[in-house]
Structure formats: structure tokens, C-alpha cells
Scaffold this motif. Structure first.
Motif, short mmCIF file in Angstrom:
data_model
loop_
_atom_site.label_atom_id
_atom_site.label_comp_id
_atom_site.label_asym_id
_atom_site.label_seq_id
_atom_site.Cartn_x
_atom_site.Cartn_y
_atom_site.Cartn_z
N ALA A 1 9.82 -30.43 8.20
CA ALA A 1 9.52 -29.41 9.20
C ALA A 1 10.45 -28.21 9.05
O ALA A 1 10.01 -27.06 9.15
CB ALA A 1 9.60 -29.99 10.61
N GLN A 2 11.72 -28.46 8.81
CA GLN A 2 12.68 -27.37 8.65
C GLN A 2 12.40 -26.56 7.38
O GLN A 2 12.53 -25.33 7.38
CB GLN A 2 14.12 -27.90 8.66
N LEU A 3 12.01 -27.25 6.30
CA LEU A 3 11.66 -26.53 5.08
C LEU A 3 10.40 -25.69 5.29
O LEU A 3 10.31 -24.56 4.81
CB LEU A 3 11.45 -27.52 3.92
N LEU B 1 9.38 -24.45 8.11
CA LEU B 1 9.77 -23.34 8.98
C LEU B 1 10.48 -22.25 8.18
O LEU B 1 10.20 -21.07 8.33
CB LEU B 1 10.66 -23.84 10.12
N ALA B 2 11.41 -22.66 7.31
CA ALA B 2 12.14 -21.69 6.49
C ALA B 2 11.17 -20.90 5.60
O ALA B 2 11.32 -19.69 5.45
CB ALA B 2 13.18 -22.42 5.63
N LYS C 1 11.73 -34.49 9.88
CA LYS C 1 12.57 -33.38 10.36
C LYS C 1 12.92 -32.42 9.23
O LYS C 1 12.84 -31.20 9.37
CB LYS C 1 13.85 -33.92 10.99
N LYS C 2 13.32 -32.97 8.08
CA LYS C 2 13.66 -32.12 6.93
C LYS C 2 12.46 -31.31 6.45
O LYS C 2 12.57 -30.13 6.14
CB LYS C 2 14.17 -32.99 5.77
N GLU D 1 11.50 -30.02 16.58
CA GLU D 1 12.01 -29.35 15.38
C GLU D 1 11.56 -27.88 15.30
O GLU D 1 12.21 -27.07 14.66
CB GLU D 1 11.56 -30.08 14.11
N LEU D 2 10.45 -27.57 15.94
CA LEU D 2 9.86 -26.23 15.86
C LEU D 2 9.66 -25.67 17.28
O LEU D 2 8.54 -25.33 17.66
CB LEU D 2 8.52 -26.31 15.11
N GLN E 1 9.35 -18.29 7.66
CA GLN E 1 10.19 -17.19 8.13
C GLN E 1 10.53 -16.17 7.04
O GLN E 1 11.14 -15.16 7.33
CB GLN E 1 11.46 -17.74 8.79
#
Length: 121
Positions: A112-114, A116-117, A109-110, A38-39, A120
Motif C-alpha cells: 500500500a505504501q509503495l 501510494l508513493a 502495508k508495504k 495505511e491510506l 504521489q
């Protein structure tokens, strides 16, 4: 640990996992592989004694704890996923993943994406 016929050093996270009790290693490795997928651009290190994925700052940590696997994405992803996390014990920046249940792959997964966002921004 040999890979592709070449002797390579383990990553710091692989070493962390190898140092944990044998009965916990498969679960920790599953979480590591999932987060790494995911990252893919994140760097890896040990921070606060825990495996950590980071970019400009820490994105997400995980750790083997006595009674659970800890996932530490920070407060914002937990607040945004409050409903989906209702079956888990959480605190401001931590999620306890019970050892007697499979890892919630889609949820991780969700998260990890949050995380990461957030990193960033």
C-alpha cells in the motif's frame, strides 16, 4: 448501519463488502480496515467493479474473487516486492491472496505504501 447512535449510510466499499458472501465479509473487512489505515487521505470508490482507494488516480484496488482475495496495486509495487511475493501467485498488476491463509498484514502495508508513493509522483 447505525454508528455512534446516528443512522449513516454505508460507504461504497462497506456496501460492496456487505454484498459479498457472508463467509468472505470478515476477511474483506479486515483488508478494507488495513488499507484505510495505511491510506488515510485516499478517497474511496468502486472502480472496475472493485473497492478502490484513489487520490489523483487509482492507488490500489481489492476484490473478492472465486478462489482468492485479489489485491491490485499496479505493476510497480509488485515488481519492487518480487522477492517478498514469491509465495503468492502474481501477474503484472495483481496479487492473489489465498483464502486458506491469514492476510499478510505487514506485506500488504508495504505494498500500500509503495502504491501510494507511485501515485504521489
Amino acid at each position: 448501519m447505525p454508528r455512534h447512535g446516528i443512522e449513516e449510510k454505508m460507504t461504497v466499499i462497506e456496501q460492496y463488502i456487505a454484498d459479498q458472501p457472508a463467509e468472505r465479509q470478515a476477511r474483506l473487512n479486515e483488508l478494507y480496515v488495513l488499507l484505510k489505515a495505511e491510506l488515510p487521505n485516499a478517497q474511496e470508490k468502486i472502480s472496475y467493479g472493485m473497492p478502490t482507494f484513489y487520490g489523483q488516480r487509482n492507488i490500489i484496488h481489492f476484490a473478492n474473487m472465486k478462489h482468492h482475495t485479489g489485491l491490485y496495486p499496479g505493476a510497480e509495487p509488485i515488481a519492487l516486492m518480487q522477492t517478498e511475493l514469491s509465495d503468492f501467485h502474481t501477474s503484472k498488476g495483481a496479487i492473489q491472496l489465498p483464502l486458506d491463509k491469514p492476510l499478510p498484514v505487514d506485506l500488504i502495508k508495504k505494498i500500500a505504501q509503495l502504491a501510494l508513493a507511485r501515485e504521489q509522483r
